[in-house]
Design a protein around this motif. Structure first.
Motif, mmCIF file in Angstrom:
data_model
loop_
_atom_site.group_PDB
_atom_site.id
_atom_site.type_symbol
_atom_site.label_atom_id
_atom_site.label_comp_id
_atom_site.label_asym_id
_atom_site.label_seq_id
_atom_site.Cartn_x
_atom_site.Cartn_y
_atom_site.Cartn_z
ATOM 1 N N LYS A 382 23.004 10.267 82.879
ATOM 2 C CA LYS A 382 22.890 9.769 81.511
ATOM 3 C C LYS A 382 22.950 10.886 80.477
ATOM 4 O O LYS A 382 23.218 10.624 79.310
ATOM 5 N N GLU A 383 22.681 12.116 80.900
ATOM 6 C CA GLU A 383 22.696 13.254 79.975
ATOM 7 C C GLU A 383 23.983 14.065 80.073
ATOM 8 O O GLU A 383 24.060 15.179 79.572
ATOM 9 N N ALA A 384 24.976 13.517 80.727
ATOM 10 C CA ALA A 384 26.228 14.258 80.932
ATOM 11 C C ALA A 384 26.836 14.684 79.602
ATOM 12 O O ALA A 384 26.908 13.901 78.651
ATOM 13 N N SER A 385 27.274 15.945 79.533
ATOM 14 C CA SER A 385 27.908 16.455 78.327
ATOM 15 C C SER A 385 29.326 15.898 78.213
ATOM 16 O O SER A 385 29.885 15.369 79.177
ATOM 17 N N ASP A 386 29.931 16.051 77.020
ATOM 18 C CA ASP A 386 31.300 15.593 76.837
ATOM 19 C C ASP A 386 32.260 16.314 77.781
ATOM 20 O O ASP A 386 33.174 15.708 78.342
ATOM 21 N N ALA A 387 32.033 17.602 77.962
ATOM 22 C CA ALA A 387 32.903 18.380 78.847
ATOM 23 C C ALA A 387 32.830 17.856 80.279
ATOM 24 O O ALA A 387 33.844 17.757 80.978
ATOM 25 N N LYS A 388 31.620 17.503 80.710
ATOM 26 C CA LYS A 388 31.453 16.990 82.071
ATOM 27 C C LYS A 388 32.109 15.611 82.209
ATOM 28 O O LYS A 388 32.739 15.311 83.239
ATOM 29 N N LEU A 389 31.978 14.776 81.186
ATOM 30 C CA LEU A 389 32.598 13.455 81.236
ATOM 31 C C LEU A 389 34.118 13.563 81.326
ATOM 32 O O LEU A 389 34.762 12.785 82.031
ATOM 33 N N VAL A 390 34.681 14.521 80.602
ATOM 34 C CA VAL A 390 36.131 14.736 80.678
ATOM 35 C C VAL A 390 36.530 15.179 82.079
ATOM 36 O O VAL A 390 37.530 14.715 82.636
ATOM 37 N N ARG A 391 35.728 16.074 82.682
ATOM 38 C CA ARG A 391 36.018 16.521 84.065
ATOM 39 C C ARG A 391 35.947 15.345 85.036
ATOM 40 O O ARG A 391 36.800 15.199 85.915
ATOM 41 N N VAL A 392 34.909 14.530 84.888
ATOM 42 C CA VAL A 392 34.761 13.359 85.759
ATOM 43 C C VAL A 392 35.949 12.416 85.579
ATOM 44 O O VAL A 392 36.469 11.856 86.547
ATOM 45 N N GLY A 393 36.389 12.257 84.328
ATOM 46 C CA GLY A 393 37.546 11.410 84.057
ATOM 47 C C GLY A 393 38.793 11.907 84.760
ATOM 48 O O GLY A 393 39.564 11.117 85.318
ATOM 49 N N LYS A 394 38.996 13.218 84.738
ATOM 50 C CA LYS A 394 40.171 13.786 85.405
ATOM 51 C C LYS A 394 40.099 13.592 86.920
ATOM 52 O O LYS A 394 41.120 13.334 87.572
ATOM 53 N N ILE A 395 38.896 13.696 87.475
ATOM 54 C CA ILE A 395 38.726 13.449 88.915
ATOM 55 C C ILE A 395 39.023 11.976 89.231
ATOM 56 O O ILE A 395 39.684 11.661 90.230
ATOM 57 N N ALA A 396 38.547 11.074 88.362
ATOM 58 C CA ALA A 396 38.803 9.647 88.562
ATOM 59 C C ALA A 396 40.300 9.352 88.535
ATOM 60 O O ALA A 396 40.800 8.514 89.305
ATOM 61 N N ILE A 397 41.025 10.037 87.658
ATOM 62 C CA ILE A 397 42.483 9.875 87.597
ATOM 63 C C ILE A 397 43.120 10.273 88.918
ATOM 64 O O ILE A 397 43.954 9.546 89.471
ATOM 65 N N ALA A 398 42.718 11.428 89.439
ATOM 66 C CA ALA A 398 43.292 11.920 90.693
ATOM 67 C C ALA A 398 42.977 10.985 91.863
ATOM 68 O O ALA A 398 43.855 10.672 92.684
#
Length: 534
Positions: A382-398
């Motif tokens: 719940k405290e994930a930073s914007d940078a971390k959310l973007v990284r997670v998004g890129k992993i989800a894409i892959a």
């Protein structure tokens, strides 16, 4: 099937397209610092897309191999009637621009699950988020990869599996720059797919004219209508071979509206393009997309009908057969591509790849958006930073692309892939649209009613399909929608409670005179088309 492959000039044209899109995307990425700012910037390109970029991106995300290959195949098999998905979408976009988008923007909605969470409950939002993720990955991404790879295999001789991998990697390359890169590169993609599509139309109609001793595109157009009159009816009569796919007036005044309003108004990978803009810009973009929608059947359906006429005259007899000797309508467009002259074939090939990659990128970005903002941040960090959310998004894409790569080859057995996509997405549509429609415009709708709709939409759709298989899937969608709405109304009326979490300002439903003019022109064109080709 025999393939002629690409010539050096074709490869040069395609290389020019590839370099142009990649360089432009990289320039946007560097200029706008995409990926280095907020999650909202990465997923939504907040406040940075112009109306023409929004409109182009809407169409680029929507138009893909399922249209160039699948809808052209349906044009071969069914005819102009399949165009109803495109032409009715133009009218649907006007409704979405006037009534749906203002509600989302007024309430600062960025994802569809966020709307459901604000209006109903976290459980309803999460359940629908999971449904959408599964549908995007296992129906949308897989079908687009399959059809794109099929086209590459049939036109260039490229190995089917290598084609799937190449398309997925190209799409990932575009997607990692975020929505801003996707939105602006989609402008280039749409320009290429329109030009390349028109090149194929020109060839197909010219071939028909030449075959009958005439010449010119307009002569070819007149001839295909003369030689295949049954392929020029928008409303199919009961008893028609493909009535189950397009059941009569249902496509005009029935469940097609439910299907389209859900797709264009409640679908993350579509409406996401407008959620980062202000209302006037979003509306102009959607109106622009509606005008572009009118052009799509010209690009994808006419070549399919032309191929049918030529096939009926003894041409393409071997080219249209699959390995088992069965006529495969989805082979119609690749067959025509093989006949284009050098250079034009490269342009048409680039158009097809542009459609595939743009659509893959848009859907993958929406998978990343929903997973990162509505699943990961809410349940894992719940405290994930914007940078971390973007990284997670890129992993989800892959990960989503990897799954699609593995599943896509399983679609080889389908006759008409476009109809497969429409039918199986319709399992979720009635419940999803009922939840959104009542949630927006009836304050008495309760969370319990929405949860019941979410849980029942797939079982009810499946029950209709397997217990009453003779009912066309669009009619089935309509009946399931009516049943679910009825249930939601009964459940909601039993509770004396009104929702106030979603604010609706009816003043926002007013539109500018320029929008009214554009809308009237679109409705006039649609009236003329359905009158002439009834």
């Amino acid at each position: 099937m025999h393939t002629t492959g690409l010539h050096l000039l074709d490869y040069l044209v395609f290389a020019l397209y590839f370099i142009a899109v990649s360089a432009y995307g990289y320039w946007i990425y560097r200029r706008k610092q995409t990926g280095n700012n907020t999650a909202g910037d990465y997923f939504l390109a907040e406040g940075s897309l112009t109306y023409w970029a929004i409109g182009a991106s809407l169409i680029a995300s929507n138009i893909s191999a399922e249209h160039f290959i699948g809808m052209s195949g349906s044009g071969f098999a069914i005819g102009l009637a399949i165009s109803t998905y495109e032409w009715m979408s133009a009218a649907t976009l006007l409704v979405v621009a006037v009534f749906f988008v203002p509600v989302y923007l007024k309430n600062k909605i960025y994802t569809m699950p966020q709307f459901l969470r604000s209006r109903y409950s976290p459980l309803v939002a999460t359940l629908m988020a999971v449904f959408w993720l599964l549908a995007y990955v296992f129906v949308n991404l897989t079908s687009i990869l399959y059809l794109g790879a099929l086209a590459l295999e049939l036109t260039t001789g490229l190995d089917f599996y290598a084609a799937i991998l190449g398309l997925a990697l190209f799409a990932i390359f575009i997607t990692i720059g975020g929505m801003r890169v996707i939105g602006y590169t989609d402008v280039v993609q749409v320009a290429v797919l329109v030009l390349g599509g028109l090149a194929t139309v020109y060839l197909a109609l010219s071939m028909v004219a030449e075959h009958y001793g005439s010449e010119g595109v307009f002569a070819g157009l007149a001839l295909i209508r003369e030689k295949a009159p049954s392929h020029f009816h928008m409303i199919l009569p009961k008893g028609h071979q493909y009535y189950k796919d397009l059941p009569g007036l249902t496509v005009l005044i029935g469940a097609m509206w439910i299907n389209n309003l859900n797709y264009w108004g409640c679908n993350q990978y579509i409406i996401q393009r407008a959620l980062g803009a202000d209302l006037p810009t979003a509306r102009k973009g959607i109106l622009f997309a509606a005008f572009l929608k009118l052009l799509i059947p010209v690009i994808v359906v006419l070549p399919g009908i032309s191929a049918f006429v030529l096939y009926s005259e003894g041409m393409f007899q071997q080219e249209m057969l699959d390995a088992n000797g069965v006529v495969k309508p989805d082979f119609a467009y690749p067959t025509l591509l093989n006949l284009l002259p050098m250079g034009m074939k490269g342009l048409a090939f680039a158009a097809l790849i542009a459609a595939v990659v743009a659509s893959l990128a848009g859907k993958a970005n929406s998978v990343a958006t929903i997973f990162s903002l509505d699943i990961y941040k809410r349940y894992f960090d719940k405290e994930a930073s914007d940078a971390k959310l973007v990284r997670v998004g890129k992993i989800a894409i892959a990960v989503s692309m990897l799954i699609a790569i593995m599943v896509a080859p399983q679609l080889r057995s389908l006759e008409q892939t476009y109809q497969f996509i429409q039918e199986y997405m319709s399992f979720i549509t009635p419940g999803a649209f009922a939840i959104f429609l009542l949630g927006m415009f009836w304050r008495r709708t309760t969370s319990g009613a929405a949860l019941a709709a979410a849980l029942l939409t797939i079982p009810l759709s499946a029950a209709f399909k397997f217990l009453v298989p003779e009912i066309p899937f669009l009619d089935r969608l309509g009946w399931v929608f009516v049943l679910i709405v009825g249930l939601m109304v009964v459940m909601s009326l039993s509770r004396n409670k009104e929702d106030t979490s979603i604010e609706i300002d009816v003043k926002l439903f007013r539109v500018e005179p320029s929008f009214i003019v554009g809308g009237v022109i679109i409705c006039g064109i649609l009236t003329a088309l359905y009158t002439v080709f009834w």
